[in-house]
Scaffold this motif. Structure first.
Motif, mmCIF file in Angstrom:
data_model
loop_
_atom_site.group_PDB
_atom_site.id
_atom_site.type_symbol
_atom_site.label_atom_id
_atom_site.label_comp_id
_atom_site.label_asym_id
_atom_site.label_seq_id
_atom_site.Cartn_x
_atom_site.Cartn_y
_atom_site.Cartn_z
ATOM 1 N N SER A 120 0.812 -1.217 0.000
ATOM 2 C CA SER A 120 0.000 0.000 0.000
ATOM 3 C C SER A 120 0.852 1.275 0.000
ATOM 4 O O SER A 120 0.315 2.377 -0.149
ATOM 5 N N ILE A 121 2.162 1.134 0.150
ATOM 6 C CA ILE A 121 3.036 2.313 0.167
ATOM 7 C C ILE A 121 2.944 3.099 -1.144
ATOM 8 O O ILE A 121 2.754 4.319 -1.127
ATOM 9 N N PRO A 122 3.060 2.450 -2.324
ATOM 10 C CA PRO A 122 2.974 3.233 -3.563
ATOM 11 C C PRO A 122 1.592 3.822 -3.819
ATOM 12 O O PRO A 122 1.475 4.792 -4.580
ATOM 13 N N ILE A 123 0.548 3.285 -3.189
ATOM 14 C CA ILE A 123 -0.784 3.875 -3.320
ATOM 15 C C ILE A 123 -0.786 5.269 -2.697
ATOM 16 O O ILE A 123 -1.274 6.247 -3.289
ATOM 17 N N ALA A 124 -0.223 5.380 -1.503
ATOM 18 C CA ALA A 124 -0.117 6.695 -0.855
ATOM 19 C C ALA A 124 0.798 7.610 -1.655
ATOM 20 O O ALA A 124 0.550 8.815 -1.773
ATOM 21 N N ASN A 125 1.861 7.052 -2.220
ATOM 22 C CA ASN A 125 2.764 7.847 -3.048
ATOM 23 C C ASN A 125 2.016 8.438 -4.247
ATOM 24 O O ASN A 125 2.211 9.600 -4.616
ATOM 25 N N GLY A 126 1.150 7.631 -4.840
ATOM 26 C CA GLY A 126 0.348 8.117 -5.960
ATOM 27 C C GLY A 126 -0.595 9.230 -5.541
ATOM 28 O O GLY A 126 -0.816 10.200 -6.279
ATOM 29 N N ALA A 127 -1.161 9.098 -4.333
ATOM 30 C CA ALA A 127 -2.038 10.158 -3.822
ATOM 31 C C ALA A 127 -1.250 11.441 -3.610
ATOM 32 O O ALA A 127 -1.750 12.542 -3.886
ATOM 33 N N ALA A 128 -0.019 11.299 -3.106
ATOM 34 C CA ALA A 128 0.824 12.484 -2.915
ATOM 35 C C ALA A 128 1.152 13.140 -4.257
ATOM 36 O O ALA A 128 1.168 14.376 -4.373
ATOM 37 N N LEU A 129 1.388 12.323 -5.282
ATOM 38 C CA LEU A 129 1.648 12.873 -6.613
ATOM 39 C C LEU A 129 0.419 13.615 -7.133
ATOM 40 O O LEU A 129 0.545 14.716 -7.692
ATOM 41 N N SER A 130 -0.766 13.038 -6.922
ATOM 42 C CA SER A 130 -1.982 13.718 -7.374
ATOM 43 C C SER A 130 -2.154 15.056 -6.654
ATOM 44 O O SER A 130 -2.574 16.046 -7.253
ATOM 45 N N SER A 131 -1.815 15.087 -5.374
ATOM 46 C CA SER A 131 -1.915 16.334 -4.611
ATOM 47 C C SER A 131 -0.999 17.400 -5.185
ATOM 48 O O SER A 131 -1.365 18.577 -5.279
ATOM 49 N N LYS A 132 0.213 16.971 -5.562
ATOM 50 C CA LYS A 132 1.158 17.955 -6.123
ATOM 51 C C LYS A 132 0.680 18.452 -7.485
ATOM 52 O O LYS A 132 0.730 19.655 -7.770
ATOM 53 N N VAL A 133 0.194 17.537 -8.324
ATOM 54 C CA VAL A 133 -0.270 17.935 -9.655
ATOM 55 C C VAL A 133 -1.471 18.873 -9.551
ATOM 56 O O VAL A 133 -1.572 19.875 -10.266
ATOM 57 N N LEU A 134 -2.395 18.530 -8.647
ATOM 58 C CA LEU A 134 -3.596 19.344 -8.479
ATOM 59 C C LEU A 134 -3.366 20.581 -7.620
ATOM 60 O O LEU A 134 -4.227 21.462 -7.564
ATOM 61 N N ASN A 135 -2.228 20.599 -6.906
ATOM 62 C CA ASN A 135 -1.893 21.724 -6.023
ATOM 63 C C ASN A 135 -3.020 22.001 -5.022
ATOM 64 O O ASN A 135 -3.436 23.132 -4.827
ATOM 65 N N ASN A 136 -3.498 20.917 -4.407
ATOM 66 C CA ASN A 136 -4.636 21.048 -3.483
ATOM 67 C C ASN A 136 -4.230 21.125 -2.021
ATOM 68 O O ASN A 136 -5.092 21.177 -1.136
ATOM 69 N N GLY A 137 -2.933 21.102 -1.735
ATOM 70 C CA GLY A 137 -2.459 21.272 -0.369
ATOM 71 C C GLY A 137 -2.549 20.044 0.506
ATOM 72 O O GLY A 137 -2.188 20.091 1.687
ATOM 73 N N LYS A 138 -3.002 18.907 -0.048
ATOM 74 C CA LYS A 138 -3.137 17.692 0.749
ATOM 75 C C LYS A 138 -1.808 16.947 0.819
ATOM 76 O O LYS A 138 -0.974 17.029 -0.089
ATOM 77 N N VAL A 139 -1.623 16.200 1.905
ATOM 78 C CA VAL A 139 -0.450 15.341 2.044
ATOM 79 C C VAL A 139 -0.916 13.898 2.159
ATOM 80 O O VAL A 139 -2.096 13.619 2.384
ATOM 81 N N ALA A 140 0.025 12.974 1.994
ATOM 82 C CA ALA A 140 -0.285 11.544 2.116
ATOM 83 C C ALA A 140 0.701 10.896 3.068
ATOM 84 O O ALA A 140 1.867 11.302 3.155
ATOM 85 N N LEU A 141 0.224 9.885 3.779
ATOM 86 C CA LEU A 141 1.048 9.161 4.749
ATOM 87 C C LEU A 141 0.857 7.671 4.537
ATOM 88 O O LEU A 141 -0.283 7.204 4.444
ATOM 89 N N ALA A 142 1.948 6.938 4.458
ATOM 90 C CA ALA A 142 1.897 5.480 4.331
ATOM 91 C C ALA A 142 2.413 4.835 5.607
ATOM 92 O O ALA A 142 3.544 5.097 6.024
ATOM 93 N N PHE A 143 1.573 4.014 6.233
ATOM 94 C CA PHE A 143 1.994 3.229 7.388
ATOM 95 C C PHE A 143 2.587 1.900 6.899
ATOM 96 O O PHE A 143 2.030 1.260 6.009
ATOM 97 N N PHE A 144 3.691 1.491 7.500
ATOM 98 C CA PHE A 144 4.261 0.175 7.204
ATOM 99 C C PHE A 144 5.063 -0.289 8.411
ATOM 100 O O PHE A 144 5.463 0.521 9.257
ATOM 101 N N GLY A 145 5.285 -1.578 8.509
ATOM 102 C CA GLY A 145 5.992 -2.127 9.658
ATOM 103 C C GLY A 145 7.476 -2.292 9.414
ATOM 104 O O GLY A 145 7.987 -2.057 8.305
ATOM 105 N N ASP A 146 8.188 -2.720 10.445
ATOM 106 C CA ASP A 146 9.628 -2.917 10.310
ATOM 107 C C ASP A 146 9.946 -4.020 9.313
ATOM 108 O O ASP A 146 10.999 -3.992 8.663
ATOM 109 N N GLY A 147 9.039 -4.988 9.152
ATOM 110 C CA GLY A 147 9.255 -6.020 8.137
ATOM 111 C C GLY A 147 9.216 -5.438 6.737
ATOM 112 O O GLY A 147 10.045 -5.767 5.871
ATOM 113 N N ALA A 148 8.263 -4.539 6.485
ATOM 114 C CA ALA A 148 8.137 -3.905 5.171
ATOM 115 C C ALA A 148 9.274 -2.937 4.892
ATOM 116 O O ALA A 148 9.489 -2.537 3.738
#
Length: 327
Positions: A120-148
């Motif tokens: 799910s990490i690249p999903i959040a990355n894609g959301a962050a990219l959409s935020s930058k392209v749209l310049n909507n001021g939103k940020v994205a956060l990806a949770f992952f464990g030490d194994g990931a």
């Protein structure tokens, strides 16, 4: 440390209590056969979850992992549809089709979770990219464990976020065990220090059982992202009190009893209760928060019990199919 209102401090404790009560009830329901399969609880990790999610804005995005009931709860999801989703009911946040491992709640910016480690990490990355392209001021956060933290997809995503200065926070929930594998036996160095290789700051929160410490660290990362200064890697040291998943019984005692006992003494909910008491909150007020959380979970279970299972006719709804090829 951020100056927070009393209402915000109270809400932090309430959300941690909601996660604890929800996961404790889900654990019992699995063992009684009321929830199919298994669930992965965040019991012991509530400070890390709530500190991070409350540092986000209402419209910000996040993605989870296999241990992700707490993330939407921390960001404000109602408990009823979440519990219904675990049971597989039609009133669940994903209409009963996601279950514990694959739920999402777009209403609070939860883009989903997955049992595939790191996926799910690249999903959040894609959301962050959409935020930058749209310049909507939103940020994205990806949770992952030490194994990931040792999955290649994390570093591909960090590289992309670094190159494009994406408004992204990579948050490692380091509970020190990937299922039964101690992190120190498979992970070289300190995870947060890997950020330097991608030109971004790395923050390690040693006191991950302190909700305010987590909130401050993630708030700093959110502020950087929202200002256009790019991504941050945040590593939070925490501990899960239950087994990797409910009902799992491993053949060896892989966790040292003294270690576990030491972490139990750092229960994030009790630590924050003591802090709130020092800030003038009464026992009646704090007890009332516990009663509220338990009542909300009772209501969520009642909502789930009263809800129907999905009809077989909707089994293939919401799925992409190539109808022309099928014809």
């Amino acid at each position: 440390m951020a100056e927070l209102t009393r209402d915000t401090l109270r809400e932090m404790q309430l959300r941690m209590l909601r996660i604890r009560a929800f996961d404790e009830r889900a654990s019992k329901m699995v063992k009684r056969g009321h929830i199919p399969g298994t669930v992965h609880t965040s019991i012991g990790q509530e400070a890390q979850v709530v500190g991070a999610t409350m540092a986000l804005g209402a419209g910000d995005y996040m993605s989870g992992n296999h241990r992700s009931h707490g993330h939407p709860i921390g960001k404000g999801s109602p408990l009823g549809p979440l519990m219904a989703e675990l049971v597989g009911k039609a009133t669940g946040v994903c209409k009963g089709k996601g279950g514990s491992l694959h739920l999402a709640d777009f209403a609070v910016g939860s883009l989903g979770e997955s049992g595939i480690v790191g996926s799910s990490i690249p999903i959040a990355n894609g959301a962050a990219l959409s935020s930058k392209v749209l310049n909507n001021g939103k940020v994205a956060l990806a949770f992952f464990g030490d194994g990931a933290a040792n999955q290649g997809v994390l570093y591909e995503s960090m590289n992309m976020a670094g190159v494009w200065d994406l408004p992204m926070i990579f948050l490692c929930e380091n509970n020190q065990y990937a299922l039964s594998t101690p992190a120190h036996t498979v992970t070289s160095g300190i995870i947060s220090e890997r950020a330097a290789g991608f030109g971004m700051p790395g923050i390690r929160v040693e006191e991950g059982q302190d909700v305010l410490a987590v909130y401050d660290a993630v708030s700093e990362a959110v502020a950087r992202a929202r200002a256009g200064d790019g991504p941050t890697l945040v590593e939070v040291m925490t501990y899960r009190y239950n087994e990797h998943s409910e009902g799992l019984r491993l053949g060896t005692d892989y966790r040292n009893a003294d270690e576990r006992e030491a972490w139990l003494k750092k229960d994030p909910i009790m630590l924050f209760r003591h802090y709130l008491a020092s800030q003038g909150f009464s026992d009646d007020d704090l007890d009332g928060l516990e009663a509220t959380a338990l009542a909300e979970v009772d209501a969520a279970v009642a909502f789930s019990d009263a809800s129907p299972y999905p009809d077989l006719s909707v089994a293939f709804d919401d799925l992409y199919t190539d109808k022309e090829s099928a014809a």
